[in-house]
Structure formats: structure tokens, C-alpha cells
Design a protein around this motif. Sequence first.
Motif, short mmCIF file in Angstrom:
data_model
loop_
_atom_site.label_atom_id
_atom_site.label_comp_id
_atom_site.label_asym_id
_atom_site.label_seq_id
_atom_site.Cartn_x
_atom_site.Cartn_y
_atom_site.Cartn_z
N GLY A 170 0.88 -1.09 -0.13
CA GLY A 170 0.11 0.09 -0.02
C GLY A 170 0.94 1.20 -0.12
O GLY A 170 0.71 2.29 -0.63
N LEU A 171 1.80 1.26 0.92
CA LEU A 171 2.75 2.44 0.65
C LEU A 171 3.65 2.64 -0.60
O LEU A 171 3.65 3.84 -0.80
CB LEU A 171 4.13 2.09 1.91
N LYS A 172 3.75 1.52 -1.17
CA LYS A 172 4.55 1.80 -2.45
C LYS A 172 3.53 2.35 -3.44
O LYS A 172 3.80 3.30 -4.17
CB LYS A 172 4.82 0.28 -2.99
N SER A 173 2.34 1.73 -3.50
CA SER A 173 1.28 2.44 -4.24
C SER A 173 0.87 3.66 -4.04
O SER A 173 0.59 4.60 -5.09
CB SER A 173 -0.11 1.41 -4.30
N ALA A 174 1.05 4.29 -2.71
CA ALA A 174 0.69 5.72 -2.38
C ALA A 174 1.73 6.40 -2.81
O ALA A 174 1.36 7.47 -3.49
CB ALA A 174 0.31 5.61 -0.97
N VAL A 175 3.01 6.15 -2.71
CA VAL A 175 4.05 6.83 -3.31
C VAL A 175 3.95 6.86 -4.87
O VAL A 175 4.19 8.12 -5.26
CB VAL A 175 5.49 6.47 -2.76
N ALA A 176 3.79 5.83 -5.47
CA ALA A 176 3.73 6.01 -6.78
C ALA A 176 2.56 6.78 -7.44
O ALA A 176 2.83 7.44 -8.37
CB ALA A 176 3.27 4.31 -7.41
N LYS A 177 1.57 6.85 -6.68
CA LYS A 177 0.18 7.61 -6.89
C LYS A 177 0.67 9.29 -7.08
O LYS A 177 0.43 9.94 -7.73
CB LYS A 177 -0.97 7.35 -6.01
N GLU A 178 1.51 9.23 -5.61
CA GLU A 178 1.89 10.84 -5.56
C GLU A 178 2.93 11.36 -6.70
O GLU A 178 2.82 12.34 -7.25
CB GLU A 178 2.61 10.63 -4.33
N CYS A 179 3.54 10.50 -7.03
CA CYS A 179 4.71 10.80 -7.97
C CYS A 179 4.16 10.37 -9.44
O CYS A 179 5.16 10.76 -10.24
CB CYS A 179 6.06 9.91 -7.79
N GLY A 180 3.26 9.90 -9.54
CA GLY A 180 2.64 9.72 -11.12
C GLY A 180 3.28 8.69 -11.90
O GLY A 180 3.51 8.78 -13.09
N VAL A 181 3.98 7.60 -11.16
CA VAL A 181 4.76 6.59 -11.73
C VAL A 181 4.07 5.13 -11.41
O VAL A 181 3.20 5.34 -10.38
CB VAL A 181 6.28 6.57 -11.28
N SER A 182 4.65 4.23 -11.79
CA SER A 182 4.13 2.89 -11.59
C SER A 182 4.66 2.28 -10.35
O SER A 182 5.87 2.62 -10.11
CB SER A 182 4.10 1.65 -12.71
N PRO A 183 3.93 1.71 -9.29
CA PRO A 183 4.71 0.87 -8.27
C PRO A 183 6.03 0.22 -8.57
O PRO A 183 6.97 0.30 -7.63
CB PRO A 183 3.73 -0.17 -7.75
N GLN A 184 6.33 -0.09 -9.53
CA GLN A 184 7.39 -1.01 -9.99
C GLN A 184 8.81 -0.07 -9.96
O GLN A 184 9.63 -0.41 -9.84
CB GLN A 184 7.51 -1.62 -11.38
N GLU A 185 8.19 1.24 -10.01
CA GLU A 185 9.51 2.41 -10.27
C GLU A 185 9.94 2.78 -8.84
O GLU A 185 10.81 3.44 -8.71
CB GLU A 185 9.04 3.29 -11.36
N ILE A 186 9.12 2.25 -7.80
CA ILE A 186 9.41 2.77 -6.47
C ILE A 186 10.38 1.71 -5.67
O ILE A 186 9.77 0.56 -5.56
CB ILE A 186 8.23 2.90 -5.63
N GLU A 187 11.31 1.97 -4.88
CA GLU A 187 12.06 1.45 -4.22
C GLU A 187 11.98 2.06 -2.93
O GLU A 187 12.29 3.00 -2.55
CB GLU A 187 13.61 1.25 -4.94
N LEU A 188 11.75 1.12 -1.92
CA LEU A 188 11.84 1.62 -0.46
C LEU A 188 12.92 1.05 0.31
O LEU A 188 12.94 -0.16 0.28
CB LEU A 188 10.45 1.24 -0.04
N ASP A 189 13.49 1.72 0.96
CA ASP A 189 14.47 1.35 2.19
C ASP A 189 13.74 1.09 3.23
O ASP A 189 13.42 2.30 3.93
CB ASP A 189 15.82 2.26 2.25
N TYR A 190 13.01 -0.15 3.62
CA TYR A 190 12.19 -0.24 4.54
C TYR A 190 12.63 -1.25 5.46
O TYR A 190 12.98 -2.24 5.31
CB TYR A 190 11.00 -0.98 3.82
N VAL A 191 12.37 -1.01 6.82
CA VAL A 191 12.80 -1.92 8.07
C VAL A 191 12.10 -1.81 9.15
O VAL A 191 11.31 -0.91 9.24
CB VAL A 191 14.24 -1.22 8.23
N GLY A 192 12.10 -3.08 9.73
CA GLY A 192 11.38 -3.37 10.99
C GLY A 192 10.82 -4.52 11.25
O GLY A 192 11.05 -5.66 10.65
N LEU A 193 9.35 -4.56 11.89
CA LEU A 193 8.77 -5.80 11.98
C LEU A 193 7.32 -5.44 11.51
O LEU A 193 6.98 -4.23 11.21
CB LEU A 193 8.47 -6.01 13.67
N ASN A 194 6.41 -6.42 11.51
CA ASN A 194 5.21 -6.24 10.98
C ASN A 194 4.44 -5.27 11.99
O ASN A 194 4.29 -5.25 13.16
CB ASN A 194 4.45 -7.57 10.94
#
Length: 421
Positions: A170-194
Motif C-alpha cells: 500500500g505504501l509503495k502504491s501511495a508513493v507511486a500515485k503521489e509521483c505519477g509513476v507505477s509501483p514498480q518504479e518505487i524502491e523503499l528502504d524499509y525496515v522493522g517488524l510487521n
Amino acid sequence: MKIAVIGAGSTYTPELAEGLILESQVLGLQELYLHDINSERLQIVGGLVERMVRAQGSPFQVRQTLDRVEAVAGADFVITQIRVGGQEARALDTRICLEERIIGQETTGPVGFAKAMRTIPVLLDICADIRTYAPQAFLINFTNPAGMITEAVLKHGGVKAIGLCNIPFGLKSAVAKECGVSPQEIELDYVGLNHLSWVRRIYVSGEDCTAELLKKQAEKPANIPGLAFDPDFSRALGMWPNSYLNYFYLQDEMLAHLKEQPKTRAEVVKELEAQLLDQYKDPQLSSKPKELEKRGGAHYSSAAVSLIRDIHLNSGRRHIVNVRNNGALTDLPPDAVVEVTSVVDAQGAKPLSVGRLEAQIRGLIQHVKAYEELTVEAAVTRNYHTALLALATHPLTTSVNKAKRILDRFNAAHNLQLVKA
Ligand code: G6P
């Protein structure tokens, strides 16, 4: 390919079916087995799934069964999405916590503990079926609390398993929407637990866009009250926190908000589910109704289907999933389950190295992980004192006396079969 869905009476299942229909050819999907212990719900939800699949030219067979072994036998993937005790247990646990002035939330805090204590034995039973009847299968777990359930399965289940949450997708999709690109173009440096994670850096088509994106507030999932963080705090933190971190960062405000609500989230969801099931009964309906978006699990189908696809295709693509740490986070034990970017291929998911954690997130992650480790142990041993220690260790538990009262009330309500050794 055969896929088995355990807990298919969930109102979310049509969303999963929609994703499987879209990707059925790539997956080579032949059979989808839907299993539930509630025959009425299985019939209603299964009926809609059958109509959805038929409306798209029946790309695969749908079979409903009350027999778990029949569903699991020979499956390539077993998706678990069960709710032991139903929404009633979720509501009761939430009310117990709120009466004790402790945050009551399905995964975060004592309600998540109670759910883990009820659910882990059932998941380990499902693992026994997989070991016997489908030893090659991957278990894809959506059941909450997803991190702890996956840790229990990987430590004690003896099957190949990956834990999945809709939030990273969902986060990837939200960033993609914000930037007007597809989610495949988004890379997140993501860390933690569920449900306890941070996005440290955001790359859009390879470019670091973290600073400008951090100024925006992330869209909250439907199930989390949308209280915003102070902008100075957000700036100081310098990362994008998972919405579930509201329960830690705004503990007082969130507790006050939850106590003010006339209904708990479980009660709201129960009503929503009744309406959804009524709609699902309509023989004319052959697609997922819009109202399903009012649940918190948006994107869960995309997350599951793309993960299954990349295992099947041995693609080596990256997914943010719950996996065994194996040294990726040097601040946590190797057998702890963490939610991080992992490379996915036919062998499963391998976490990419993260190294040491920043001071502002290290303590909370270690603290919650210690609680999770104790909870998994308590769920397996049924030792009362380990259970008490787990609850008392959670950062949202403000008094060990409350922890004991809550534990005793959970035990009385659900007969958790705890033993004072
Ligand atoms: C989010 C979480 C899921 C959770 C869901 C709850 O999407 O990531 O883990 O199950 O919300 O939604 P609900 O509609 O049941 O409150």
C-alpha cells in the motif's frame, strides 16, 4: 498449480480471487481450493468466487471444502487467513484492554497477544497437514498478528513460510500515485517488524526523493484513526513511519480516541461484514463490491499474487515480506522474524542486509521483538508465567498489575489453557 486458501470464508477472499483471475495464466493456476470451518460463510463467499471466475471464462477450477486435508493435499501454495474466535473475540479483547486504559488494537498490544495465543496452535496444526500432505508447499501467511504467527511457524512449523502484509504494498502504491509513476518504479528502504516499520529512504526511478516525500503525510489505512504527527517530530525522525506507530508515538491521544468511540473497530467490521455477506449472496453479483474497500486490507490480493508469481517464476524480484532475520538486522536475533526487503525466487525469500539500526528506532524494535519472542514461546508452551512476562514486556503495558489482570481476563474468556508450572 494448486492454491489452497484456509479461512476462505473471509469477506476479503473475493479480492484475492480478483488478483488470481488476473494472473491465472502466468501462474498456470489450475485449482483454487477454498476451505473454512464455517460452512455457511464458505458457501456464500465461495459462491461469489465461483461466479467471478465463471464470468471471466473459468480460467481455473474453484472447489469448496470443509475438509482441510483435502484443501492442502498436493497444494503448491497454502494461504492462511484465519481469525480464531472471530470478530467477537476481537471486540471482547479490545473492550477488556480499554477498560484497563490500555490501547486495544487487533495486532498492537495485548489484543494482538490474545490473538496470537489463540491462533498459533491452529497454525501449527495447519503446518502438520502441510508437512504430511504437501511438503513442497509454501505457506503464505496473512493471519494476524502476521509477524508473530510467521515467527511461530518458522520456529516450530517445519514448513516453508513467508508472512505477508498489505501495508508495504500500500505504501509503495501511495508513493507511486503521489509521483505519477507505477509501483514498480518505487524502491523503499524499509525496515522493522510487521506493523512496526519505517521507510528510511524512498527512491523513485532510482532517484532519492525521500526529503520531499517526507513532507507529505502518508495515507492511513481504513482501520487506523488518522491522527497526524507533529511536523517537527516527523522532521526529527527523518523516516516515514508505518501508521501503526501512531499507537506508540501518540499513545495518550490514541487511547483517548479509542475510548471515545461508541463502537470498537471489531464491532464496525462485524456490521460491515454482515452487509458484505448480504451482497455476496446476490446470484447476479460476479465481481468484488466496492464496499470491501472499507476494510483495512486493501492491496492484500496484489501483495499475495505478485509474491506467488515471483516464487513460481523464480524471478529474483524484491518484496517486502516477513522472513527469518538470518543476520540482516544485526541488532536482532537470527531467528527473529522481521519485515524487510527480500529477494524472492523459487527457494523463497532472502532478506537483504540492513546492518545496524538508527538509535531512534533501535530500542522500540528490540523491545517489541522481545515481547514477540516471549509471546511465541508462551503460545507454544502454554506457560502462564511466560505469558505474563510477554504481556508485561510490551511497551504499551503501563503496569504489570494491569498485565496480570488482562491476562487473567483473557484466560477466563477464551480458556487459553495456561499452566502454572
Ligand atoms: C490493515 C493491516 C491488516 C489488518 C487490517 C485490518 O490492512 O495491515 O493486517 O488485518 O488492516 O482491517 P479491518 O478492516 O479488519 O480493521
